[in-house]
Each structure stands twice: as C-alpha cells, then as structure tokens.
Design a protein around this motif. Structure first.
Motif, PDB file in Angstrom:
ATOM      1  N   ARG A 121       0.825  -1.222   0.000  1.00 24.27           N
ATOM      2  CA  ARG A 121       0.000   0.000   0.000  1.00 24.27           C
ATOM      3  C   ARG A 121       0.854   1.265   0.000  1.00 24.27           C
ATOM      4  NH1 ARG A 121      -3.977  -2.009   4.632  1.00 24.27           N
ATOM      5  NH2 ARG A 121      -1.949  -1.921   5.605  1.00 24.27           N
ATOM      6  N   ASP A 122       2.122   1.127   0.394  1.00 23.14           N
ATOM      7  CA  ASP A 122       3.035   2.272   0.424  1.00 23.14           C
ATOM      8  C   ASP A 122       3.789   2.453  -0.891  1.00 23.14           C
ATOM      9  OD1 ASP A 122       2.405   2.741   3.140  1.00 23.14           O
ATOM     10  OD2 ASP A 122       3.890   1.253   3.771  1.00 23.14           O
ATOM     11  N   MET A 123       3.431   1.659  -1.897  1.00 26.71           N
ATOM     12  CA  MET A 123       4.152   1.675  -3.170  1.00 26.71           C
ATOM     13  C   MET A 123       4.152   3.058  -3.825  1.00 26.71           C
ATOM     14  SD  MET A 123       3.738  -0.894  -6.355  1.00 26.71           S
ATOM     15  CE  MET A 123       4.628  -0.613  -7.861  1.00 26.71           C
ATOM     16  N   GLY A 124       3.032   3.750  -3.782  1.00 24.47           N
ATOM     17  CA  GLY A 124       2.936   5.077  -4.395  1.00 24.47           C
ATOM     18  C   GLY A 124       3.936   6.058  -3.826  1.00 24.47           C
ATOM     19  N   ARG A 125       4.090   6.048  -2.507  1.00 25.47           N
ATOM     20  CA  ARG A 125       5.046   6.961  -1.870  1.00 25.47           C
ATOM     21  C   ARG A 125       6.479   6.617  -2.263  1.00 25.47           C
ATOM     22  NH1 ARG A 125       4.140   7.144   4.345  1.00 25.47           N
ATOM     23  NH2 ARG A 125       4.379   4.929   3.970  1.00 25.47           N
ATOM     24  N   VAL A 126       6.775   5.316  -2.317  1.00 20.19           N
ATOM     25  CA  VAL A 126       8.125   4.888  -2.692  1.00 20.19           C
ATOM     26  C   VAL A 126       8.405   5.276  -4.148  1.00 20.19           C
ATOM     27  CG1 VAL A 126       9.652   2.900  -3.009  1.00 20.19           C
ATOM     28  CG2 VAL A 126       8.131   3.011  -1.013  1.00 20.19           C
ATOM     29  N   MET A 127       7.451   5.003  -5.029  1.00 21.70           N
ATOM     30  CA  MET A 127       7.626   5.339  -6.445  1.00 21.70           C
ATOM     31  C   MET A 127       7.802   6.847  -6.633  1.00 21.70           C
ATOM     32  SD  MET A 127       7.767   2.621  -8.310  1.00 21.70           S
ATOM     33  CE  MET A 127       7.446   3.218  -9.962  1.00 21.70           C
ATOM     34  N   ALA A 128       7.052   7.643  -5.877  1.00 24.09           N
ATOM     35  CA  ALA A 128       7.165   9.103  -5.975  1.00 24.09           C
ATOM     36  C   ALA A 128       8.558   9.563  -5.569  1.00 24.09           C
ATOM     37  CB  ALA A 128       6.107   9.771  -5.104  1.00 24.09           C
ATOM     38  N   ASP A 129       9.183   8.841  -4.659  1.00 30.00           N
ATOM     39  CA  ASP A 129      10.527   9.191  -4.219  1.00 30.00           C
ATOM     40  C   ASP A 129      11.592   8.698  -5.209  1.00 30.00           C
ATOM     41  OD1 ASP A 129      12.328  10.321  -2.335  1.00 30.00           O
ATOM     42  OD2 ASP A 129      12.739   8.322  -1.520  1.00 30.00           O
ATOM     43  N   VAL A 130      11.360   7.521  -5.785  1.00 29.98           N
ATOM     44  CA  VAL A 130      12.356   6.887  -6.648  1.00 29.98           C
ATOM     45  C   VAL A 130      12.393   7.494  -8.050  1.00 29.98           C
ATOM     46  CG1 VAL A 130      12.972   4.722  -7.804  1.00 29.98           C
ATOM     47  CG2 VAL A 130      12.336   4.701  -5.396  1.00 29.98           C
ATOM     48  N   MET A 131      11.245   7.711  -8.662  1.00 25.80           N
ATOM     49  CA  MET A 131      11.199   8.089 -10.079  1.00 25.80           C
ATOM     50  C   MET A 131      11.999   9.349 -10.425  1.00 25.80           C
ATOM     51  SD  MET A 131      10.028   5.562 -11.565  1.00 25.80           S
ATOM     52  CE  MET A 131      10.018   6.198 -13.233  1.00 25.80           C
ATOM     53  N   PRO A 132      11.959  10.417  -9.620  1.00 24.96           N
ATOM     54  CA  PRO A 132      12.795  11.570  -9.985  1.00 24.96           C
ATOM     55  C   PRO A 132      14.299  11.240  -9.988  1.00 24.96           C
ATOM     56  CG  PRO A 132      11.141  12.202  -8.357  1.00 24.96           C
ATOM     57  CD  PRO A 132      11.085  10.717  -8.489  1.00 24.96           C
ATOM     58  N   GLN A 133      14.695  10.288  -9.174  1.00 22.23           N
ATOM     59  CA  GLN A 133      16.111   9.920  -9.088  1.00 22.23           C
ATOM     60  C   GLN A 133      16.576   9.094 -10.285  1.00 22.23           C
ATOM     61  OE1 GLN A 133      17.418   8.455  -5.172  1.00 22.23           O
ATOM     62  NE2 GLN A 133      15.353   8.933  -4.460  1.00 22.23           N
ATOM     63  N   VAL A 134      15.657   8.347 -10.891  1.00 21.86           N
ATOM     64  CA  VAL A 134      16.033   7.464 -11.994  1.00 21.86           C
ATOM     65  C   VAL A 134      15.528   7.965 -13.343  1.00 21.86           C
ATOM     66  CG1 VAL A 134      16.118   5.445 -10.491  1.00 21.86           C
ATOM     67  CG2 VAL A 134      14.027   5.948 -11.759  1.00 21.86           C
ATOM     68  N   ALA A 135      14.969   9.146 -13.386  1.00 25.65           N
ATOM     69  CA  ALA A 135      14.361   9.678 -14.605  1.00 25.65           C
ATOM     70  C   ALA A 135      15.314   9.589 -15.790  1.00 25.65           C
ATOM     71  CB  ALA A 135      13.941  11.125 -14.394  1.00 25.65           C
TER      72      ALA A 135
END
Length: 147
Positions: free
Chosen positions: A116-130
C-alpha cells in the motif's frame, strides 16, 4: 553545450561524412526538440530535453514492435537504427543493482512496510532514476521489495 547545439554539430558532421541515415535520424531528434522549444516558447531545460528524448525513444520502440508484428522487418530495422542513434544522447542507464539500492533507500526514507506504500516509494524513486531506468522495471522492483 546544449543538446540542440550538440545535435546541430552532429548533423553537420553526418552531412560532411555523407551518412544519410545518421543525418536523417539526427534531424528527426532535433526537430522534436525544436518543436518542444517552440511549444514552450523558451529553451528547454536538461530535464525537458530528456523527456523529449524519452518520448522519442518510446515512439521508436513501439514503431519497431508494430512493424515487426506486421511482418515488415525492413521498417523495424530502420526504427531500431534510429533508436541506436537516439540512445547516444541518452544518459547512461542504471544497472539493476543501482536501481535496487535507490529503491532500498527510498523504502527506508518513507518507512514503507507493505504494498500500500508503493505510491510513496515510487514518488521518491522516479525523480532519481528519470531517463536512466524504465518505470515498469522500477515498479516491479518496488513491488518485489514491498511484497
């Protein structure tokens, strides 16, 4: 040097070398960048340039798949040749280990414990790996870590 200037120089070099395939592929990329600049009515930032390149990469990949599915191997090969030239201007892709390290850091930062916390993790990760990792691959790694 901006990406547009670099591409202009590459087009000129391809013209002098009489490399029509490279010249044409570079012109397509350059036109996409210029169109985005015209739409925004200002020069593109590095992130915006990267977004345009990602969009073009996705178009080439999907077109090659569609041509191949339709039995048009020659056109698929042409799209893949353009894709190879486009990849020269993309940042170096991240390895799976690097992505996992970034995901682990994000999970620790956000305190994520379940899917259920996937959205928060993805929001943190995606800018770093863009631009350096495929979103679906990142999503799969996050899903595995949180399962």
């Amino acid at each position: 040097m901006t990406l547009v200037r670099r591409l202009e120089r590459e087009v000129k070099d391809a013209m002098l070398a009489r490399d029509a395939e490279r010249r044409d592929a570079l012109r397509l990329i350059l036109n996409s960048l210029r169109a985005a600049e015209k739409e925004l009515q200002r020069p593109l930032s590095e992130d915006e340039e990267l977004q345009v390149l990602q969009r073009e990469r996705k178009r080439r990949t999907e077109a090659a798949e569609a041509f191949r599915a339709g039995g048009r191997e020659e056109q698929a090969a042409g799209e893949e040749a353009e894709l190879a030239i486009l990849e020269e201007f993309m940042p170096e892709p991240l390895s799976e280990e690097e992505i996992e390290r970034i995901v682990d850091d994000a999970i620790a930062e956000t305190g994520a414990t379940n899917i259920r916390d996937m959205g928060r993790v993805m929001a943190d990760v995606m800018p770093q790996v863009a631009g350096r990792a495929d979103g679906s691959a990142v999503s799969q790694i996050v899903r595995e870590k949180l399962a």
